[in-house]
Design an enzyme around this catalytic site. Structure first.
Site, mmCIF file in Angstrom:
data_model
loop_
_atom_site.group_PDB
_atom_site.id
_atom_site.type_symbol
_atom_site.label_atom_id
_atom_site.label_comp_id
_atom_site.label_asym_id
_atom_site.label_seq_id
_atom_site.Cartn_x
_atom_site.Cartn_y
_atom_site.Cartn_z
ATOM 1 N N ASP A 1 -7.742 -2.409 13.898
ATOM 2 C CA ASP A 1 -9.135 -2.829 13.712
ATOM 3 C C ASP A 1 -9.223 -4.123 12.919
ATOM 4 O O ASP A 1 -10.277 -4.493 12.423
ATOM 5 C CB ASP A 1 -9.958 -1.734 13.031
ATOM 6 C CG ASP A 1 -9.360 -1.281 11.712
ATOM 7 O OD1 ASP A 1 -8.424 -1.930 11.219
ATOM 8 O OD2 ASP A 1 -9.835 -0.262 11.160
ATOM 9 N N GLU B 1 -9.786 -1.787 4.995
ATOM 10 C CA GLU B 1 -10.494 -1.414 6.216
ATOM 11 C C GLU B 1 -11.737 -2.286 6.425
ATOM 12 O O GLU B 1 -12.214 -2.940 5.489
ATOM 13 C CB GLU B 1 -10.890 0.050 6.142
ATOM 14 C CG GLU B 1 -9.721 1.019 5.958
ATOM 15 C CD GLU B 1 -8.880 1.219 7.216
ATOM 16 O OE1 GLU B 1 -8.727 0.272 7.992
ATOM 17 O OE2 GLU B 1 -8.396 2.341 7.419
ATOM 18 N N ASP C 1 0.817 -1.210 0.000
ATOM 19 C CA ASP C 1 0.000 0.000 0.000
ATOM 20 C C ASP C 1 0.852 1.262 0.000
ATOM 21 O O ASP C 1 2.067 1.216 0.167
ATOM 22 C CB ASP C 1 -0.941 0.001 1.206
ATOM 23 C CG ASP C 1 -0.262 -0.457 2.496
ATOM 24 O OD1 ASP C 1 0.961 -0.313 2.609
ATOM 25 O OD2 ASP C 1 -0.966 -0.954 3.392
ATOM 26 N N HIS D 1 -7.349 -5.058 10.104
ATOM 27 C CA HIS D 1 -7.227 -5.024 8.647
ATOM 28 C C HIS D 1 -5.877 -5.539 8.168
ATOM 29 O O HIS D 1 -4.876 -5.455 8.868
ATOM 30 C CB HIS D 1 -7.479 -3.612 8.106
ATOM 31 C CG HIS D 1 -6.480 -2.581 8.533
ATOM 32 N ND1 HIS D 1 -6.790 -1.535 9.367
ATOM 33 C CD2 HIS D 1 -5.163 -2.420 8.226
ATOM 34 C CE1 HIS D 1 -5.716 -0.779 9.545
ATOM 35 N NE2 HIS D 1 -4.714 -1.295 8.865
#
Length: 284
Positions: free
Chosen positions: A156, A163, A81, A158
């Protein structure tokens, strides 16, 4: 004895969970796995990750290169990313910013003999983002796919910047970052650099879950007590788009999960994983 859900499912397909004492041991094990692949297949395609977790692994790989001659001259790399709006300039040089391109250069690339033309990072400055994402996918396929993809774990749950709510079949694309990801990354990379939270990028380009799951092997690294609950959800909870890292349970290749004791502390099958590791060491 409680059976582990997906270890040694069938020949060539497994999830191996290693629980190491601390971050140093985690990094050593991860670097060893990567180095073994590079030695076995000198022209392998490595998928790389950013963030604080893999830094120790990269430092060990640098040591192996300098002290043991680990050769990256034929290796090709793809990163997961990049922040949208950041990255290489037109000459593919590294500017003074918080881009993941610069992170990879500083933490790994400039210290080893990987060729710049063999390193690939999503272009956060691409004028036509959709076209770039399609080309990134095609380039991975044209090089035969990723042999080993390194992964971290977001707070969270990911993978990369996929996400919560991302499709488990998603491909490389532009995505909006959640408030939790913005908070986590601001504290880790932007606050000390003098940026306000509003100044950091709120979008990213990320490989999709579908892209990640097409890799031949996965290497997931997680450390620290704050990741313990989400680690348990990813590895032992239901497979759900709300925790995109839970997709590792669907993986049809070889997946290596390396945790320190703190990150592993909430695992229901903690003792079983440790038992398997001891048996492998004893009988291998």
């Amino acid at each position: 004895m409680v059976k582990q859900r997906k270890i040694y499912c069938k020949e060539g397909i497994f999830i191996k969970i290693y629980i190491k004492k601390d971050y140093e041991q985690l990094s050593e094990k991860a670097a060893t796995i990567i180095a073994e692949l590079v030695k076995e297949k000198p022209n392998c395609v490595l998928g790389l990750a950013t963030g604080s977790t893999p830094i120790g692994t990269y430092k060990r790989l640098i040591q192996m290169h300098k002290n043991e001659g680990l050769d990256f001259s034929q290796v090709k790399t793809f990163n997961l990313d990049e922040y949208y709006g950041l990255g290489f300039d037109e000459e593919k040089s590294y500017s003074e910013d918080q881009s993941y391109a610069r992170f990879m250069y500083e933490e790994l690339f400039k210290h080893i003999n990987v060729k710049p033309e063999n390193t690939h990072i999503p272009n956060g400055k691409a004028k036509d983002c959709e076209s770039f994402c399609r080309e990134y996918e095609e380039l991975i396929k044209n090089l035969g796919g990723i042999d080993l993809q390194v992964l971290g774990l977001g707070g969270d749950g990911h993978f990369a910047f996929n996400e919560p709510g991302s499709s488990l079949g998603s491909r490389t694309r532009k995505i909006a970052l959640t408030e939790q990801t913005l908070d986590d990354n601001y504290e880790a990379f932007y606050k000390d650099a003098g940026f306000t939270r509003e100044q950091m990028p709120h979008f990213a380009i990320t490989m999709g879950i579908g892209t990640i799951l097409e890799s031949k092997n996965l290497l997931m690294l997680v450390n620290g007590e704050k990741k313990a609950k989400i680690t348990a959800k990813a590895l032992e909870g239901p497979i759900t788009a709300s925790v995109t890292a839970s997709s590792i349970q669907l993986f049809s290749g070889k997946a290596y999960v390396i945790l320190d004791e703190l990150a592993a502390s909430e695992l229901e099958r903690y003792d079983y994983y440790k038992h398997i590791e001891k048996m492998e060491e004893k009988y291998s």
